[in-house]
Structure formats: structure tokens, C-alpha cells
Design a protein around this motif. Structure first.
Motif, PDB file in Angstrom:
ATOM      1  N   VAL A   9     -30.808  18.577  19.084  1.00  0.00           N
ATOM      2  CA  VAL A   9     -29.562  17.818  18.917  1.00  0.00           C
ATOM      3  C   VAL A   9     -29.620  16.999  17.638  1.00  0.00           C
ATOM      4  O   VAL A   9     -28.678  16.987  16.832  1.00  0.00           O
ATOM      5  N   ILE A  18      -8.312  28.506  17.757  1.00  0.00           N
ATOM      6  CA  ILE A  18      -7.104  28.470  16.922  1.00  0.00           C
ATOM      7  C   ILE A  18      -7.060  29.684  16.004  1.00  0.00           C
ATOM      8  O   ILE A  18      -6.015  30.317  15.839  1.00  0.00           O
ATOM      9  N   LEU A  19      -8.219  30.018  15.411  1.00  0.00           N
ATOM     10  CA  LEU A  19      -8.247  31.181  14.523  1.00  0.00           C
ATOM     11  C   LEU A  19      -7.829  32.436  15.284  1.00  0.00           C
ATOM     12  O   LEU A  19      -7.072  33.258  14.780  1.00  0.00           O
ATOM     13  N   ALA A  20      -8.344  32.574  16.501  1.00  0.00           N
ATOM     14  CA  ALA A  20      -8.039  33.787  17.257  1.00  0.00           C
ATOM     15  C   ALA A  20      -6.564  33.839  17.638  1.00  0.00           C
ATOM     16  O   ALA A  20      -5.922  34.884  17.517  1.00  0.00           O
ATOM     17  N   LEU A  21      -6.014  32.713  18.096  1.00  0.00           N
ATOM     18  CA  LEU A  21      -4.641  32.736  18.598  1.00  0.00           C
ATOM     19  C   LEU A  21      -3.606  32.653  17.478  1.00  0.00           C
ATOM     20  O   LEU A  21      -2.685  33.461  17.403  1.00  0.00           O
ATOM     21  N   GLN A  22      -3.775  31.658  16.608  1.00  0.00           N
ATOM     22  CA  GLN A  22      -2.752  31.393  15.603  1.00  0.00           C
ATOM     23  C   GLN A  22      -2.849  32.365  14.432  1.00  0.00           C
ATOM     24  O   GLN A  22      -1.862  32.888  13.949  1.00  0.00           O
ATOM     25  N   VAL A  23      -4.086  32.617  13.958  1.00  0.00           N
ATOM     26  CA  VAL A  23      -4.251  33.410  12.742  1.00  0.00           C
ATOM     27  C   VAL A  23      -4.298  34.897  13.049  1.00  0.00           C
ATOM     28  O   VAL A  23      -3.647  35.705  12.408  1.00  0.00           O
ATOM     29  N   ILE A  62     -20.315  27.529  12.996  1.00  0.00           N
ATOM     30  CA  ILE A  62     -19.308  26.495  13.269  1.00  0.00           C
ATOM     31  C   ILE A  62     -18.756  25.964  11.954  1.00  0.00           C
ATOM     32  O   ILE A  62     -17.537  25.822  11.785  1.00  0.00           O
ATOM     33  N   GLU A  72     -25.770  12.328  20.013  1.00  0.00           N
ATOM     34  CA  GLU A  72     -25.343  13.332  20.986  1.00  0.00           C
ATOM     35  C   GLU A  72     -23.831  13.454  21.033  1.00  0.00           C
ATOM     36  O   GLU A  72     -23.294  14.569  21.105  1.00  0.00           O
ATOM     37  N   LEU A 127     -21.719  12.804  18.603  1.00  0.00           N
ATOM     38  CA  LEU A 127     -21.250  13.462  17.380  1.00  0.00           C
ATOM     39  C   LEU A 127     -21.534  14.951  17.414  1.00  0.00           C
ATOM     40  O   LEU A 127     -20.691  15.765  17.024  1.00  0.00           O
ATOM     41  N   VAL A 128     -22.731  15.314  17.893  1.00  0.00           N
ATOM     42  CA  VAL A 128     -23.054  16.748  17.969  1.00  0.00           C
ATOM     43  C   VAL A 128     -22.132  17.435  18.970  1.00  0.00           C
ATOM     44  O   VAL A 128     -21.658  18.549  18.728  1.00  0.00           O
ATOM     45  N   LEU A 144     -16.412  28.536  10.567  1.00  0.00           N
ATOM     46  CA  LEU A 144     -15.128  28.557  11.277  1.00  0.00           C
ATOM     47  C   LEU A 144     -14.233  27.412  10.801  1.00  0.00           C
ATOM     48  O   LEU A 144     -13.042  27.608  10.546  1.00  0.00           O
ATOM     49  N   MET A 177       0.259  36.912   8.473  1.00  0.00           N
ATOM     50  CA  MET A 177      -1.156  36.740   8.791  1.00  0.00           C
ATOM     51  C   MET A 177      -1.514  37.391  10.110  1.00  0.00           C
ATOM     52  O   MET A 177      -2.489  38.129  10.225  1.00  0.00           O
ATOM     53  N   PHE A 188     -18.990  18.035  17.318  1.00  0.00           N
ATOM     54  CA  PHE A 188     -19.172  19.117  16.349  1.00  0.00           C
ATOM     55  C   PHE A 188     -19.040  20.482  17.027  1.00  0.00           C
ATOM     56  O   PHE A 188     -18.295  21.359  16.576  1.00  0.00           O
ATOM     57  N   MET A 189     -19.754  20.646  18.150  1.00  0.00           N
ATOM     58  CA  MET A 189     -19.685  21.920  18.868  1.00  0.00           C
ATOM     59  C   MET A 189     -18.261  22.185  19.364  1.00  0.00           C
ATOM     60  O   MET A 189     -17.756  23.309  19.280  1.00  0.00           O
ATOM     61  N   LEU A 206     -12.479  38.574  12.467  1.00  0.00           N
ATOM     62  CA  LEU A 206     -13.132  37.334  12.902  1.00  0.00           C
ATOM     63  C   LEU A 206     -14.576  37.564  13.327  1.00  0.00           C
ATOM     64  O   LEU A 206     -15.457  36.797  12.960  1.00  0.00           O
ATOM     65  N   VAL A 218     -23.414  18.219  11.510  1.00  0.00           N
ATOM     66  CA  VAL A 218     -22.395  17.172  11.499  1.00  0.00           C
ATOM     67  C   VAL A 218     -22.287  16.537  10.128  1.00  0.00           C
ATOM     68  O   VAL A 218     -21.191  16.285   9.623  1.00  0.00           O
ATOM     69  N   LEU A 246     -10.566  27.689   8.926  1.00  0.00           N
ATOM     70  CA  LEU A 246      -9.378  27.071   9.507  1.00  0.00           C
ATOM     71  C   LEU A 246      -8.710  26.144   8.503  1.00  0.00           C
ATOM     72  O   LEU A 246      -7.503  26.247   8.229  1.00  0.00           O
ATOM     73  N   MET A 260     -15.481  21.057  18.045  1.00  0.00           N
ATOM     74  CA  MET A 260     -14.652  21.436  16.903  1.00  0.00           C
ATOM     75  C   MET A 260     -14.827  22.916  16.590  1.00  0.00           C
ATOM     76  O   MET A 260     -13.861  23.619  16.275  1.00  0.00           O
ATOM     77  N   GLY A 261     -16.084  23.381  16.677  1.00  0.00           N
ATOM     78  CA  GLY A 261     -16.338  24.798  16.429  1.00  0.00           C
ATOM     79  C   GLY A 261     -15.582  25.673  17.396  1.00  0.00           C
ATOM     80  O   GLY A 261     -14.924  26.637  17.018  1.00  0.00           O
ATOM     81  N   ALA A 275     -11.863  25.508  16.714  1.00  0.00           N
ATOM     82  CA  ALA A 275     -11.534  26.268  15.509  1.00  0.00           C
ATOM     83  C   ALA A 275     -11.509  27.761  15.812  1.00  0.00           C
ATOM     84  O   ALA A 275     -10.618  28.485  15.368  1.00  0.00           O
ATOM     85  N   ALA A 276     -12.485  28.225  16.596  1.00  0.00           N
ATOM     86  CA  ALA A 276     -12.525  29.649  16.931  1.00  0.00           C
ATOM     87  C   ALA A 276     -11.283  30.046  17.716  1.00  0.00           C
ATOM     88  O   ALA A 276     -10.667  31.079  17.455  1.00  0.00           O
TER      89      ALA A 276
END
Lengths: 165, 257
Positions: B44, A23-28, B156, A7, A9-10, B159, B188, A13-14, B198, B52, B163, A16-17, A20-21
Motif C-alpha cells: 500500500v 467510463i472508458l468502456a461505457l462512454q468512449v 490505472i 491507505e 489515498l491508495v 486509464l 468515438m 487511487f484504485m 481498450l 498516487v 480519460l 479512480m482506476g 476510469a475503466a
């Protein structure tokens, strides 16, 4: 607590997703949350808008003050009308200002440059407000036209010169 | 001659039947009302297995693809004195195409084949039949959580791929070859749009996750319950999902960009 490690790790994982979204939206993509800034619309007639596109920037002295919000053709006179959305922040622009279509770089995007005009109440000038027209406009400079003009003129000249000889 | 026509007919019928069966399995598994309390731990677990555990391969390949793009792009753009466009090149190439497609191909190879083999093994050792005997619906218990896990994991993973790819391009272009940091990012930001780039990327990733997982699950569920059948089903999964991803990518690109 059999699923504890999984749990966590999952969950990471979520997370991180999502990160990432964001950062992509703001930075990229350079997403800026200022879409609430209110704009007022002024219009300008040009004889030729070149390859000006919707959402092209509008600048005064290189600083973005708005975007092109609409391009249409006046049916009677067949002249292009460009609607310009300027953010409310910049509301002290004289109606004597000049709008011209310029190109960033040699082959870059086209944008509208506004050169501020004088403001004098006694002379009857006012600030631009919603729905006004900018009278003084300069059309797009089209590179192909310039080149053809140049080639045509130089060929005529060489022709004259060869006659003289 | 009659034999030949008969063979063609049998072939066509078999294909149509298998398509129909896969659709029925699909709808039964995703629209079966799940018992949330029971289904959540299963989900999960499957996200852990599918998502993962795929992170490492996704991150490493994303980094290297970004670095290669940065290197090739820099050397080619240098000829046109346009190295300032490197950020645009890397980000648009990765976000629009490479990110979703390559991560879907890796996903099909890494997770899809494993799903097929696992379910095929369950079938070969008659565990699926055993579940039915115990009045547990294998579609809900085995197929549905894997399907949803695939659908959640794929965007995910893509994404993360995008990145790390963009940072890989920055590593080569900016840190090693000496392009200016600000030029890389501003080029960019001027060309990548949230709604135009996106969101289509996420739509692509979700559709690829959908199609890959579906193909993998169906091939596993439908395989012949022998060791040879399982190996064939696994091969079919990888081949079919790769083709489906590449074909669908063209259609989605034509529709969205």
C-alpha cells in the motif's frame, strides 16, 4: 493507524482506476450489455458484395436490426453467401423482402439494407425464420465501376461527336 | 589485438552476467512466498509512492496532450470537411498509442528514477546488507512490494491519462471550437471497441509497467554503492526504460492491431 492517510489515498487511487475503466468502456467505447439478445440467421446470395465486412450493420429504414455474422462463397456456383443475424425482436419480416448492399455516405462503411416486402398468407409468403434465404437481393454498387463506366461512355460520346463534326 | 578481443569478451560477459543476475533477482523477488499480513502495508505504501504521487503529472500532461490533439486535429480535419471524425481521431490516437506510451515515459521519469535512487541509496548506506544480517530478505522486503506496486499502478495511471486526454480533446473541439457534442461522442463510440482497443491498451500498460519497474529496480539493486554510481544508475534507468517502452510499443502494436 499509521497507514491511515496512505491507505485512504491508495483506496481513492484504485477507485479512480476502476471508475476510469468503466467510463472508458461505457462512454468512449459505447459498450452496451445487450449481447444476450438472441438472433436468428437468414442467408442472402449476392453476385458481388463489394467491401462488405463481418459485423457490418443490417438496417431497415436506417434502424439497426442485426449484423452480418458470416461471409462465405458457395463452392459450386461461386456466389458469395452472406449470413445475417437479425435479433429475435424483429421476427415479422416477409420473405419477399429485398436485401441490398449500400454504402453510408460517399466513401463510408458498407451495410445491408433490407426493404420490407408485402406479407399475404394467401399469396404464400411467410415470415423469415432461421435458415431461410432472402431471394431478392441487390449487389453492392462499386464506385470505381461507376466512374469507369461514366468515363468510358463520355469518351465514346465525344468520339462520336467529333466524327459528326 | 588480443587486448581488443579480450575487451570485447569481457564486455559481452559483463552484459550477459548482468542480464542473468537481473533475471534471478526478478524471480526471487516475485516468487518469494510473501507473508501477506506483513507485505500488504508495504505494498500500500509503495502504491501511494509510485501511483498516487504520479497522478498530478499524468493528469496535467494527459489534459494538454488531449487538448493539442483536439486543436491540431480540428484544424487539419477542417480542410477535408471532416471535423466529425475528431472524436475518432482523438480517442483512437490516445487509447491505442499515446495513453500507454506517454504515461509509461512519464512513469519512468517520475517513479522509475526515484525507485533506482532510493534503492541505490539503501545499498550505498549498506542498509540492504544490514537487512541480510537481520535475516530479512531485502528482495522480499524492498524489491517485491515496489515491483507489484509498479505493476498495479501503471494500468490505472494510463486509464486516467486516456480519460482526461479524451475530455481534453472534447474541451477544445466541442466547447471552444464549436463541434457538436453528439457527433464527438458518437464518432468515438462507433470506432472504439472494448476488446480491440481498450484491452490491448491495458495489456500495453501492464507490460510497460512491468518493464519500467524491473529496469528501475535492477539498476538500483545493481549499482555501484557510491554517489556517482547512484547517479549513473538513475540515468541508465530513464534511458533504458524509455528505449524499452518505445521498442516494445512497436512490437505490441504489430502483434495486437
Amino acid at each position: 493507524m499509521k497507514y491511515l492517510k496512505t491507505e485512504i489515498l491508495v483506496g481513492c487511487f484504485m477507485l479512480m482506476g476502476i471508475v476510469a475503466a468503466v467510463i472508458l468502456a461505457l462512454q468512449v467505447a459505447g459498450l452496451v450489455f445487450n449481447s444476450k439478445t438472441e438472433t436468428y440467421t437468414v442467408y442472402a446470395k449476392f453476385s458481388d458484395i463489394g467491401s462488405l465486412r463481418l459485423r457490418a450493420p443490417v438496417r431497415i429504414g436506417g434502424v439497426n436490426i442485426g449484423r452480418v455474422s458470416g461471409i462465405s462463397l458457395e463452392p459450386e456456383t461461386m456466389t458469395p453467401i452472406v449470413a445475417i443475424g437479425i435479433s429475435k425482436e424483429f421476427d415479422k419480416i416477409s420473405n419477399e423482402s429485398k436485401a441490398s448492399i449500400q454504402t453510408s455516405g460517399l466513401i463510408g462503411e458498407q451495410y445491408i439494407a433490407i426493404t420490407p416486402g408485402f406479407y399475404d398468407e394467401e399469396m404464400g409468403t411467410t415470415y423469415l425464420k432461421d435458415g431461410d434465404y432472402i431471394v431478392d437481393t441487390g449487389s453492392a454498387v462499386i464506385l470505381e465501376d461507376l466512374i469507369s463506366k461514366f468515363v468510358f461512355n463520355s469518351s465514346v460520346k465525344t468520339g462520336e461527336e467529333s466524327k459528326k463534326d | 589485438m588480443t587486448d581488443f578481443i579480450g575487451m570485447l569478451g569481457r564486455y559481452a560477459l559483463r552484459k550477459i552476467t548482468s542480464l542473468g543476475r537481473s533475471t534471478i533477482i526478478f524471480f526471487n523477488s516475485i516468487f518469494g512466498v510473501p507473508n501477506l499480513k506483513k507485505a500488504f502495508p508495504l505494498l500500500v505504501n509503495q502504491i501511494y509512492f509510485i501511483g498516487v504521487q504520479s497522478i498530478i503529472i499524468i493528469l496535467v500532461s494527459g489534459l494538454f496532450i488531449g487538448m493539442v490533439l483536439g486543436l491540431q486535429g480540428f484544424n487539419i480535419l477542417k480542410n477535408f470537411m471532416a471535423t466529425g471524425s475528431l472524436g475518432t481521431l482523438v480517442s483512437l490516437a490516445i487509447i491505442r498509442e499515446l495513453g500507454p506510451v506517454v504515461s509509461a515515459l512519464l512513469y519512468a521519469g517520475r517513479a522509475g528514477s526515484a525507485l533506482t535512487a532510493e534503492i541505490g541509496q539503501l545499498k550505498a548506506s549498506e542498509q540492504l546488507s544490514a537487512m541480510e544480517m537481520m535475516a530479512v530478505d531485502p528482495l522480499k522486503r524492498v524489491i517485491a512490494p515496489r515491483f507489484w506496486a509498479g505493476l498495479i499502478s501503471m494500468p490505472i495511471l494510463s486509464l486516467l491519462f486516456c480519460l482526461i486526454g479524451i475530455y481534453g480533446g472534447k474541451l477544445v473541439g466541442v466547447d471552444w471550437l464549436g463541434l457538436d457534442d453528439g457527433i464527438y461522442w458518437s464518432g468515438m463510440q462507433a470506432s472504439v471497441d472494448v476488446w480491440d482497443d481498450l484491452i490491448p491498451m491495458l495489456i500495453k500498460a501492464v507490460s510497460f509497467g512491468f518493464i519500467c519497474t524491473w529496469i528501475a529496480l535492477f539498476n538500483g539493486y545493481d549499482c555501484r554503492p557510491t554517489s556517482e554510481g547512484i547517479s549513473r544508475a538513475t540515468t541508465a534507468t530513464v534511458v533504458q526504460s524509455s528505449l524499452a517502452v518505445l521498442g516494445m510499443d512497436f512490437i505490441l502494436t504489430a502483434l495486437m492491431f
